[in-house]
Enzyme design. Sequence first.
Site, short mmCIF file in Angstrom:
data_model
loop_
_atom_site.label_atom_id
_atom_site.label_comp_id
_atom_site.label_asym_id
_atom_site.label_seq_id
_atom_site.Cartn_x
_atom_site.Cartn_y
_atom_site.Cartn_z
CD GLU A 175 -2.91 1.15 2.37
OE1 GLU A 175 -3.23 0.05 2.87
OE2 GLU A 175 -3.40 2.23 2.74
NE ARG A 253 -9.30 0.27 8.97
CZ ARG A 253 -10.57 0.27 8.59
NH1 ARG A 253 -11.48 -0.42 9.25
NH2 ARG A 253 -10.96 0.96 7.54
CB ALA A 452 -9.67 0.50 3.40
CD GLU A 653 -8.37 -4.41 5.33
OE1 GLU A 653 -9.33 -3.67 5.01
OE2 GLU A 653 -7.36 -3.99 5.92
N1 MTE Z 1 -6.16 -11.47 -1.28
C1 MTE Z 1 -5.11 -11.87 -2.02
N2 MTE Z 1 -5.19 -13.03 -2.69
N3 MTE Z 1 -3.97 -11.14 -2.09
C2 MTE Z 1 -3.83 -9.95 -1.41
O1 MTE Z 1 -2.79 -9.30 -1.50
N4 MTE Z 1 -4.91 -8.34 0.13
C3 MTE Z 1 -5.91 -8.16 1.17
C4 MTE Z 1 -7.28 -8.60 0.68
N5 MTE Z 1 -7.20 -9.91 0.10
C5 MTE Z 1 -4.94 -9.50 -0.61
C6 MTE Z 1 -6.10 -10.30 -0.60
C7 MTE Z 1 -6.02 -6.80 1.65
S1 MTE Z 1 -4.94 -6.27 2.83
C8 MTE Z 1 -7.01 -5.96 1.21
S2 MTE Z 1 -7.19 -4.39 1.84
C9 MTE Z 1 -7.96 -6.35 0.18
O2 MTE Z 1 -7.72 -7.66 -0.31
C10 MTE Z 1 -7.88 -5.36 -0.97
O3 MTE Z 1 -8.70 -5.67 -2.04
P1 MTE Z 1 -10.27 -5.28 -2.09
O4 MTE Z 1 -10.38 -3.87 -1.59
O5 MTE Z 1 -10.58 -5.41 -3.51
O6 MTE Z 1 -10.96 -6.25 -1.21
N1 LUZ Z 2 -5.47 2.20 4.57
C1 LUZ Z 2 -5.75 3.48 4.88
C2 LUZ Z 2 -6.19 1.18 5.06
O1 LUZ Z 2 -5.05 4.38 4.43
N2 LUZ Z 2 -6.81 3.73 5.67
C3 LUZ Z 2 -7.58 2.76 6.20
O2 LUZ Z 2 -8.51 3.05 6.92
C4 LUZ Z 2 -7.26 1.42 5.90
N3 LUZ Z 2 -7.96 0.42 6.41
C5 LUZ Z 2 -7.62 -0.82 6.13
C6 LUZ Z 2 -6.54 -1.06 5.30
N4 LUZ Z 2 -5.84 -0.06 4.76
MO1 MOS Z 3 -5.15 -3.79 2.97
S1 MOS Z 3 -4.11 -3.70 4.75
O1 MOS Z 3 -6.05 -2.40 3.28
O2 MOS Z 3 -3.97 -3.30 1.91
#
Ligand code: MTE
Ligand code: LUZ
Ligand code: MOS
Length: 714
Positions: A175, A253, A452, A653
Amino acid sequence: MDGIEAIFLHSDIPGANQIGGIVPDEPLFAEDELHFRGQPIGLIVGKSELLCRLAREKIELQYDELPVITDPREAAQKGHLIVPPRTFEMGNPDQIWSECAYVFEGKADVNGQEHLYIESQGAYAWPKEDGCIFVASSTQGPTAVQKTVALVLDIPMHKVEVNVQRLGGGFGGKEDQATAWAVMVALAAFSLGRPVKFSMHRMDDMLMTGKRHPYSSDYKIGLSKDLKILAYEATHYQNAGAAADLSPAVLERTLFHSTNAYFVPNVRATALSCKTNLPPNTAFRGFGGPQGKFIIECAIAHAAEKIDVSPDTIQRKNLLSEGDIMSYGQKMEGVLATPTWEECEKLYGIEEMKTEIADFNQSSFRFKKGLAVQPICFGISFTNTMMNHARALVHVYHDGSVVVSTGAVEMGQGVNTKLLQVACETFGISPDRVKIESTNTLRIANTSPTAASAGADLNGKALQMACNCVLDRLKKVAEDALGTDNISIRDNKIFSGDKETPMSWNELVQLAFSKRVSLSEHAHYATPIIHYDKSKEKGHPFAYHVYGTAVICVTVDCLKGTYHFDSVKLVHDGGKSMNLPVDNGQIEGGLVQGIGWMTMEELLYDKKGRLMSNALSTYKVPDIYSVPKEILIAHFDSDGHELAIKKSKAVGEPPLMYGLGAYFAIRNAVKAFNPAANLEFNAPYTPEKVLMDLCKKQVSTTFQDIQVEDAGIS
Ligand code: MTE
Ligand code: LUZ
Ligand code: MOS
């Protein structure tokens, strides 16, 4: 050395030597001081990776050692904070303690976690004409890369094109922390006028990059005679590492999720972001939420043990109800955790499972089983309100094929599959007509990172808007041509009411094109409703919450301290899932990642801040042998939420937090073997720690007396 083209140091940077995302406190290359082991000093560029690695060996670094702090409490005591502390408050715990039948205080520690994305960090860049640069980056945040490249090279953002095809996993680790490597290759490519590529060696990646934040927290919990939690106080010491990175947002958070899925009328939660000499810790699936939840679960387990009830009795009695207010002011509405708990009870029989386990433990000495129930409640939206927006660009080509660009980054979570569904279902056409393109800053600007869990919601809503605009124009063309209204499109065919017309999608598109109707649209979506006032720490920060309840059972081998998870049975509120296989994949993956964090994944730094568990031989992650024998996922039948894309709630998440139950299941099994022991709260609960706890104080039988039993464990 032959084959080495250049070495870039901070003095070679044309613009700012600065990559800090929230706080400008992180140099790209160290200048006078190194703040953590693994901090980049420079970039060696050569004809091959091997040559560069050999060159690195030849560099001799001379430095004076400075004192090293790795403990967040020590950092806090010395006043080394990243940002000022924050406190969320509701009611007044101070006035309530004396009214409580029970009050307990304690301390809990929870370690960090390595992301272990399969694709390590990396990027490549090449110069384009007119002082522009192209950067391909394995990042969740293309705009952060674009902005930082521009800052470091001292050029405007419009000269930087960042493209993301897909990631071999991110989990939050990309991120913010993909930026440095992309900026380095951009700097080298820009300066040398040639393409430059870099991908990190696994051990360098583990050593140099930040991880989930370890926390050390103090808690105080007060309950009434009938086990209602009347007051809760927590102070969280977050181990931020040597620079801010995303720590202030992660900290926030933690505060939002300090009471998990429980209603507590009197709360005071304080969090300190402590500056230590570790690599800057960063986003990781759950983003501080899991740590906040772990601490209150420890407080509940502590209370349950002292009152001599089972923890789930306290958990169950305090679940949020309709209309409850959280410490941050948001009123809770919709499904909530209680129905998922009740569904769990109905489907899986929690009480029966508990009885079975009690019977088993009665008759088994060497093996003990433990069970924990884990409710979750996770807020969906970036807690920073201004980040909750996205854009989509849709072109319908005159041959009827469609291309879609959004700000969403595919990292294995299946967001492109969901976007494809949105486009196909909105237009009424088949998936072979639609291509989801890479994420590119020239096509979609000013994006928030895909994070997020909001990627599908934000970008999907924008895409829906863009498709609907084009669709409305197409329908008008069809109405005029066919002389009917009530036009709809299904299976690439045009319908008038229920009646199929002779016109196909391709013909309609061709007709619209010939009539000079626009077949393109760029749409912008910003989540409505949400707001937050940081000066009061009150507002409505989340579009909605995701709930669920998991029941986790474990068998501990009390001779060896090893354990195996028999089952995880859960009920998840995902609303109207738009893709069950994708969502189930997220639930299983998140769950196992959470179990790994709570049990076997152990980061170890020495006193000098050197990571000792820097390879997969010393840092153990769950594999096919350590996953639960049985994982049952039931989807709670709910209406979803209007702010979720197609009422399919965010899933990325939340399921990680079901894994918290793994810690408490093991703890319950250990207590069944060794009821007298005074157990600390210190995650992960590795087999080593389990063994120590099993042996703590005197147990009634010596190990020589143990009869080897077969509990199905080989
Ligand atoms: N799933 C896979 N296979 N690989 C990833 O890197 N990242 C996770 C989750 N699932 C991830 C994953 C995280 S930290 C987040 S925030 C969300 O996917 C982001 O994608 P979304 O917002 O489309 O759910
Ligand atoms: N990133 C962010 C995040 O910048 N703000 C958030 O609230 C958050 N929450 C989950 C994962 N990444
Ligand atoms: Mo996920 S920790 O919001 O990339």
